[in-house]
Design an enzyme around this catalytic site. Structure first.
Site, PDB file in Angstrom:
ATOM      1  N   ASP A 391      31.651  64.780  53.009  1.00 46.32           N
ATOM      2  CA  ASP A 391      32.619  63.804  53.522  1.00 46.32           C
ATOM      3  C   ASP A 391      33.762  63.690  52.509  1.00 46.32           C
ATOM      4  OD1 ASP A 391      33.667  61.752  55.131  1.00 46.32           O
ATOM      5  OD2 ASP A 391      32.517  60.199  54.076  1.00 46.32           O
ATOM      6  N   GLU A 394      38.843  66.159  52.435  1.00 47.50           N
ATOM      7  CA  GLU A 394      40.192  66.617  52.857  1.00 47.50           C
ATOM      8  C   GLU A 394      41.026  67.116  51.690  1.00 47.50           C
ATOM      9  OE1 GLU A 394      38.713  63.761  53.775  1.00 47.50           O
ATOM     10  OE2 GLU A 394      38.106  64.561  55.719  1.00 47.50           O
ATOM     11  N   ASP A 472      35.773  59.510  61.954  1.00 48.92           N
ATOM     12  CA  ASP A 472      35.672  58.076  62.225  1.00 48.92           C
ATOM     13  C   ASP A 472      36.269  57.657  63.561  1.00 48.92           C
ATOM     14  OD1 ASP A 472      34.445  58.028  59.804  1.00 48.92           O
ATOM     15  OD2 ASP A 472      36.182  57.257  58.716  1.00 48.92           O
TER      16      ASP A 472
HETATM   17  O1  MIG Z   1      35.786  55.948  53.534  1.00 49.05           O
HETATM   18  O2  MIG Z   1      30.583  57.298  53.479  1.00 49.05           O
HETATM   19  O3  MIG Z   1      33.640  59.559  58.042  1.00 49.05           O
HETATM   20  O4  MIG Z   1      30.993  58.844  58.422  1.00 49.05           O
HETATM   21  O5  MIG Z   1      29.990  56.708  56.937  1.00 49.05           O
HETATM   22  C1  MIG Z   1      34.699  56.047  54.401  1.00 49.05           C
HETATM   23  C2  MIG Z   1      31.053  56.261  54.262  1.00 49.05           C
HETATM   24  C3  MIG Z   1      33.762  57.111  53.914  1.00 49.05           C
HETATM   25  C4  MIG Z   1      33.730  58.219  56.068  1.00 49.05           C
HETATM   26  C5  MIG Z   1      32.872  59.001  57.001  1.00 49.05           C
HETATM   27  C6  MIG Z   1      31.791  58.127  57.548  1.00 49.05           C
HETATM   28  C7  MIG Z   1      30.969  57.570  56.414  1.00 49.05           C
HETATM   29  C8  MIG Z   1      31.860  56.812  55.441  1.00 49.05           C
HETATM   30  N1  MIG Z   1      32.937  57.675  54.966  1.00 49.05           N
END
Ligand code: MIG
Length: 794
Positions: A391, A394, A472
């Protein structure tokens, strides 16, 4: 374009090359080359010093050497294979692509063609009446992107509105469909790249990148399958994932502490809701330090994973790229000492800010960094973690408050050879390279297991390393509906293993929305429920008994179709075909099918028409040509036609293509339970004569042994004529022997009692050889081994 734009001028010298030609058009140079009869690579270099694209999207693909003829004809050069011809007009230099029959495929806009402006490179292309444009990776908005403008720049963004762009994935690839034929274009450029798909309606597309050369590949088609086969030959295909990753998966931001996770697992089993995977989000870590466990909340990670595994659950943990700046933290120290981090222009590790506070970002452009990062996964694997979830890759950086929320463009990356590349060039590759590091490490450390990695961000080629979820979304009906075109376009961009957060990530799901979402999710390749830390609970039993029963039913159906689905995964792995397909994929000559985005095909045989509106208890569904059997009632409809379908809350409208043989498994609580000892072929003869073929693929579902041919491929065919069907099961091929002696065969909607049932020419008796009951249809068993022919007359 303004005056600063320069397009290619007159050709001033040419050189024939193997399968291509190089054209001087000072200061620029153009190279056109056939890679295969139906694949052409075009490279325009505005000036000699402009560097080649970073190569990470591509694999070392092997192509069949094309026979290419070339000639000069008047003011044009021609290159031709038996599948495609390229005309290179010489004054000014413009390209025209035709298919093997001489039909126009694609061409430069005659006026603006290819060119450059300051550091950017441009391609203006003719947009033809009737063109529809698919692909473009992960985008909100409609299925057909004609008329849209989109940017490729991996971005952490929320909420997802119809206009939100770009999102997490950057896949500069599209497929044009026109009058039944498809062709594709892949722009190999890692810089920020823009697509204006004739937004103003002036009849031209404009693709431009903010740096580098203009490099693109044109795939002639004419089917979607051929375009995808070629594109994924270039950018790679999905390895077969472990079978458990096709099961239902439960996630939530904030499953802490350990006892709560254990309780969650127990609840699934107690309530008999099948589930294979539980996810741990960022709170399992110690202060958000990657590769650590919070000692208070998770005192015994190994015990947790072991206990869950005994009940048939796998654990997947999140891993973010940011490494907390903390001199007492070994990951941080090692990275710093070895110089593993992305640097600011002054040559110091760039300091960003994410969940852990201040962080450095590993520079995954370097192989040594990828290896180092990969090796740290040992801490998770040793505890028994089964898969990884990437996660914030990017990469997201909260320190920067502009809309990109990422590293400044002038931040510096290095290659292993010490060559420096600015972030603006590497940004779009960051997640792809992190995924590569992770997936290679999983393979290295567990050579006998197939890796599983889920990622939010990626670039062209991400399918080689990871499954993709769409980030999200929100618990909105609009986002339930949006999941379909989004996932379909990802599939048409080479990424077959895709899904959206079931129930919606942000905001509160209402019971009915959850019910409809889990019904849809059961037919998406990746099937995971997830929600944010500040929403209401979203486990299937939190919505009351009615919705719990509906969710159970939907998830059970998912487990029953796994043999069919798994075969589709194998096809995606072998050919790059999407698993979830728009109707136009199989019905290219149907202009109505080309605009359906509220329904989809799962493989060739299942048409899924989910309910996308609150309180709807029926919906309109478009059925393309042929007969379609209602999965629930057996009613046969003939397409092309729009039909109003009953959709009580407990039922998702679902149709089977007449003639299909659906391999189904039993309901199990997880994929490890049955190993599909029980397998049943459901036959849907329909009413009209038909002939259909399919293959059932099976293997151990866990190891890479299938790469050595340890698998079972069984061809089958169903021929239907008046009141008679014949099923031919070929002898299974391959060295994997499924653990079963017999295969069930059912005709759930046989129109009347059977008059005769013959197995391999011998008549079977009712009771001992087969059973028949109105409402349940015909049932019998045939031997697993050997070739068999079943004939039924009624
Ligand atoms: O800034 O890890 O898309 O699935 O639960 C949020 C917390 C960070 C974004 C992910 C989401 C995840 C969340 N993350």
């Amino acid at each position: 374009m303004d005056a600063a734009y320069r397009s290619l001028g007159r050709a001033d010298g040419i050189r024939w090359t193997p399968a291509g030609v190089e054209v001087e058009a000072p200061p620029a140079r153009l190279a056109v080359r056939f890679l295969a009869p139906d694949v052409v690579r075009v490279e325009m270099t505005p000036a000699p010093e402009v560097p080649e694209p970073l190569p990470f999207a591509r694999t070392e693909a092997e192509w069949e050497r094309p026979g290419v003829a070339h000639e000069e004809r008047g003011a044009s050069l021609w290159l031709a294979s038996d599948a495609m011809a390229v005309e290179i007009q010489s004054d000014p230099v413009r390209l025209v692509f035709r298919d093997g029959e001489g039909r126009l495929l694609d061409r430069d806009d005659p006026e603006s063609g290819m060119g450059w402006r300051y550091g950017s490179v441009h391609s203006f292309r003719e947009a033809r009446p009737g063109d529809r444009a698919y692909g473009f990776g992960e985008k909100t908005g409609p299925l057909d992107k004609r008329g849209q403008r989109m940017t490729m720049w991996t971005t952490d963004v929320l909420p997802h509105l119809p206009t939100t762009d770009p999102l997490y994935q950057a896949i500069p690839f599209y497929v044009i469909w026109n009058a039944g034929r498809a062709h594709g274009l892949f722009f190999e450029n890692t810089h920020r790249t823009h697509f204006d798909m004739d937004r103003e309606g002036t009849g031209r597309y404009h693709v431009w990148s903010e740096g580098g050369r203009l490099v693109y590949y044109l795939f002639a088609g004419p089917t979607f399958a051929q375009v995808l086969e070629r594109y994924t030959r270039l950018t790679g295909r999905m390895p077969l994932p472990p079978r458990w990753s096709l099961g239902f998966q439960q996630s939530r931001w904030g499953y802490v502490p350990q006892q709560r996770v254990e309780e969650l697992a127990r609840t699934f089993r107690e309530r008999r809701i099948p589930c294979d995977v539980i996810y741990l989000d960022i709170d399992y870590m110690d202060g958000y330090r990657v590769f650590t466990w919070d000692p208070k909340r998770f005192p015994d990670p190994s015990g947790l994973c072991r206990g869950l595994k005994e009940q048939g659950f796998r654990v997947v943990t999140i891993v973010d790229p940011g490494v907390k700046v903390d001199s007492s933290y070994p990951v941080f120290r090692e990275g710093l000492e070895a110089g593993h981090y992305v640097e600011d222009p002054a040559g110091k590790p760039y300091m960003g800010r994410v969940w852990p506070g201040e962080v450095h970002f590993p520079d995954f452009l370097q192989e040594r960094v990828r290896r180092w990062w990969g090796d740290w996964h040992r801490t998770l694997l040793d505890a028994g973690v089964a898969g990884i979830w990437n996660d914030m890759n990017e990469p997201a950086d909260f320190r920067v408050h502009d809309e990109d929320r990422t590293l400044p463009e002038g931040t510096l990356h290095r290659t292993d050879e010490g060559e420096v590349h600015p972030h603006r060039e590497v940004h779009n590759l960051y997640a792809l390279l992190m995924g590569r590091a992770t997936s290679e490490a999983l393979r290295r450390m567990r050579p006998q297991e197939r890796p599983f990695l889920l990622t939010r961000s990626g670039f062209a080629g991400i399918q080689r390393y990871a499954a993709v979820w769409t980030g999200d979304n929100s618990s909105w009906w609009e986002h339930l509906a949006m999941a379909i075109p989004m996932l379909l376009n990802l599939g048409l961009s080479g990424v077959a293993f895709v899904g959206a957060d079931v129930g919606g990530f942000r905001d509160d799901a209402e019971p009915e929305l959850y019910a409809r979402w889990v019904q849809l999710g059961a037919f998406t390749p990746f099937f995971r429920a997830h929600s944010a830390h500040d929403t209401r609970a979203q486990e299937p039993w939190t919505f009351g008994p009615e919705v719990e029963a509906i969710a159970r039913g939907a998830i059970e159906l998912r487990y029953r179709i796994l043999p069919y689905l798994y075969t589709l995964f194998w096809e995606a792995h072998r050919t790059g075909a999407p698993i979830m397909r728009p109707l136009v994929y199989h019905f290219p000559d149907d202009p109505v099918a080309a605009r359906v985005q509220d329904a989809f095909l799962l493989g060739p045989d299942l048409l899924v028409a989910p309910v996308l509106q609150p309180q709807a208890r029926e919906r309109m569904a478009y059925l393309p040509e042929g007969e379609w059997v209602d999965f629930w009632t057996g009613e046969v409809s003939r397409g092309p036609a729009h039909r109003v379908v009953e959709a009580p809350l407990e039922r998702i409208p679902l149709f089977v293509r007449a003639g299909a043989m659906l391999p189904m498994g039993p309901v199990t609580q997880h994929t490890g339970e049955a190993g599909w000892q029980e397998l049943t072929l459901l036959l849907y003869p329909g009413e009209a004569p038909s002939h259909w073929k399919t293959v059932l693929y099976e293997d151990d579902g866990a190891t890479p042994a299938h790469e050595q041919g340890v698998s079972s491929r069984r061809a089958m065919a169903l021929a239907v004529r008046e009141r008679h069907l014949a099923l031919d099961l070929a002898d299974p091929e391959g060295s994997y022997a499924p653990a079963r002696r017999e295969v069930g065969v059912e005709v759930p909607f046989l129109p009347g009692p059977p008059r005769q049932v013959l197995l391999d020419g011998r008549q079977l008796a009712e009771g001992s050889g087969f059973t028949y009951e109105t409402g349940r249809g015909l049932r019998l068993q045939v031997p697993q081994e050997g070739a068999h022919r079943l004939e039924v007359a009624w």
